[in-house]
Design a protein around this motif. Structure first.
Motif, PDB file in Angstrom:
ATOM      1  N   LEU A  61      45.436  41.919  46.064  1.00  0.00           N
ATOM      2  CA  LEU A  61      45.261  43.331  45.729  1.00  0.00           C
ATOM      3  C   LEU A  61      46.381  44.118  46.377  1.00  0.00           C
ATOM      4  O   LEU A  61      46.572  44.035  47.597  1.00  0.00           O
ATOM      5  CB  LEU A  61      43.895  43.848  46.222  1.00  0.00           C
ATOM      6  N   SER A  62      47.151  44.843  45.582  1.00  0.00           N
ATOM      7  CA  SER A  62      48.315  45.600  46.063  1.00  0.00           C
ATOM      8  C   SER A  62      49.179  44.756  46.999  1.00  0.00           C
ATOM      9  O   SER A  62      49.588  45.212  48.070  1.00  0.00           O
ATOM     10  CB  SER A  62      47.871  46.886  46.771  1.00  0.00           C
ATOM     11  N   GLN A  73      35.496  45.610  45.137  1.00  0.00           N
ATOM     12  CA  GLN A  73      36.803  45.027  44.786  1.00  0.00           C
ATOM     13  C   GLN A  73      36.703  44.175  43.516  1.00  0.00           C
ATOM     14  O   GLN A  73      37.620  44.176  42.698  1.00  0.00           O
ATOM     15  CB  GLN A  73      37.347  44.196  45.961  1.00  0.00           C
ATOM     16  N   LEU A  77      38.813  45.023  40.143  1.00  0.00           N
ATOM     17  CA  LEU A  77      39.671  44.015  39.500  1.00  0.00           C
ATOM     18  C   LEU A  77      39.225  43.773  38.054  1.00  0.00           C
ATOM     19  O   LEU A  77      40.052  43.669  37.140  1.00  0.00           O
ATOM     20  CB  LEU A  77      39.587  42.714  40.307  1.00  0.00           C
ATOM     21  N   GLN A  80      40.566  46.269  35.520  1.00  0.00           N
ATOM     22  CA  GLN A  80      42.018  46.397  35.322  1.00  0.00           C
ATOM     23  C   GLN A  80      42.439  45.853  33.965  1.00  0.00           C
ATOM     24  O   GLN A  80      41.983  44.786  33.554  1.00  0.00           O
ATOM     25  CB  GLN A  80      42.781  45.602  36.403  1.00  0.00           C
ATOM     26  N   VAL A  85      47.766  43.052  36.083  1.00  0.00           N
ATOM     27  CA  VAL A  85      47.457  41.986  37.033  1.00  0.00           C
ATOM     28  C   VAL A  85      48.283  40.742  36.725  1.00  0.00           C
ATOM     29  O   VAL A  85      48.230  40.231  35.610  1.00  0.00           O
ATOM     30  CB  VAL A  85      45.947  41.619  36.970  1.00  0.00           C
ATOM     31  N   GLU A 101      51.834  44.196  44.083  1.00  0.00           N
ATOM     32  CA  GLU A 101      50.994  44.431  42.913  1.00  0.00           C
ATOM     33  C   GLU A 101      49.741  43.564  42.972  1.00  0.00           C
ATOM     34  O   GLU A 101      49.543  42.802  43.912  1.00  0.00           O
ATOM     35  CB  GLU A 101      51.821  44.170  41.642  1.00  0.00           C
ATOM     36  N   HIS A 102      48.905  43.685  41.941  1.00  0.00           N
ATOM     37  CA  HIS A 102      47.681  42.887  41.893  1.00  0.00           C
ATOM     38  C   HIS A 102      47.968  41.505  41.300  1.00  0.00           C
ATOM     39  O   HIS A 102      48.784  41.385  40.392  1.00  0.00           O
ATOM     40  CB  HIS A 102      46.619  43.563  41.021  1.00  0.00           C
TER      41      HIS A 102
END
Ligand code: PSU
Ligand code: MN
Length: 303
Positions: A61-62, A73, A77, A80, A85, A101-102
């Motif tokens: 995540l990030s 979370q 996710l 998204q 992702v 980034e994811h």
């Protein structure tokens, strides 16, 4: 070493040498649509707990590696869009982290991060394999199974793949295939592919014994424990094969290939089977979580 962010429950379990089961996140972002993806991810965690272990869903995540996600979370996710992702196998992990980034981890990506976190049991739906008609599109999952010592509990490889070729590659790579209460390699949506496995096991204890022997030998490859989809939700093999052949032809015509291939085929097969393939997918994920929880618990008792 890149920092791993542990969920407090997972950290506590690892410190106390309690059983932990890793779960992947690509199935959340690229495998099932919202909201079924979030519901399934949460019910899989619950199933791992009923089996006797702590679940650790793994994702980036990030740009930060998370070993165990909170409910929020998972929800975040799951909402998204796919293009936000990175689908992370070995090669994509440093890209997602470097770009902050994811990243959703595939079987390959989850094996790597689980191993770094000290988790040796991992439950999922199906591994990637050799694509039909594209003998050089071989999932990085197969390579990872040859080089990372994690036991993967799954329902075989998806039948959208070339299963005999996939089985051959696993054999070459030295990956033992254990059949959980079955003599045949399951084919994901249905219970048997007609291909043999290496050994049948009847319960979690037997699986744990073999995993322990594998660990004691310090072998560097992974292991597969294949569990057929529960009988009540299994798809008819003829019906599913027709849907697969149709979807594969359409993907061919649409020029879909590489990492887009698996998500595209899976979602098309859901349409072609009026949702039956999704019900099978969800049932097997949950069941595999439960079996993995039991195996992790048996392994803890042995070691
Ligand atoms: N099982 C599912 N849905 C999925 C996958 C597995 O039911 O989306 C994912 C897994 O993360 C697996 C990946 O590792 O597909 C394989 O993709 P590829 O063929 O691009 O390696
Ligand atoms: Mn591929």
């Amino acid at each position: 070493m890149t920092k791993l962010h542990f969920h407090s429950d997972v950290q506590e379990a690892i410190e106390n040498k309690q059983p932990v089961v890793a779960l992947e996140s690509t199935v959340i972002t690229h495998g099932l649509p919202y909201p079924q993806n979030v519901e399934t991810a949460v019910s899989m965690e619950t199933a791992v707990k009923s089996g006797g272990a702590t679940p650790a869903t793994i994702a980036i995540l990030s740009g930060e590696i998370h070993i165990g996600l909170t409910r929020e979370q998972i929800e975040y996710l799951g909402k998204q869009p796919q293009e936000n992702v990175h689908k992370c196998s070995r090669r994509n992990i440093p890209i997602a982290i470097g770009k902050k980034e994811h990243g959703a981890t595939t079987v390959a990506g989850t094996m790597i991060l689980a191993h770094q976190a000290g988790i040796s049991i991992f439950a999922t739906g199906g591994i990637g394999g050799v694509h039909r008609g594209h003998p050089f599109d071989v999932s990085a999952d197969l390579q990872e199974l040859s080089r990372t010592p994690v036991a993967v509990i799954c329902s075989g490889a998806k039948s959208i793949l070339d299963l005999p070729a996939t089985r051959e590659v696993l054999e070459t790579n030295g990956v033992p295939i254990l059949g959980y209460q079955t003599d045949m390699l399951p084919s994901f949506f249905s219970r048997s592919s007609g291909l043999s496995i290496d050994i049948r096991i009847e319960d979690a204890k037997e699986a744990a014994n073999i995993i322990q022997s594998h660990q004691a030998l310090s072998l560097q490859n992974g292991l597969l424990i294949t569990v057929p989809v529960p009988e009540a939700e299994a798809c008819d093999p003829v019906m599913i094969e027709q849907a697969i052949q149709k979807a594969t032809k359409e993907a061919e015509a649409a020029g879909v290939h590489g990492p887009e291939s698996t998500p595209w085929l899976l979602s098309r097969i859901v349409d072609l089977t009026n949702g039956q393939s999704m019900r099978a997918n969800r049932a097997l994920l949950q069941n595999n979580g439960f079996v993995a929880g039991q195996i992790a618990q048996s392994l803890t008792k042995l070691t």
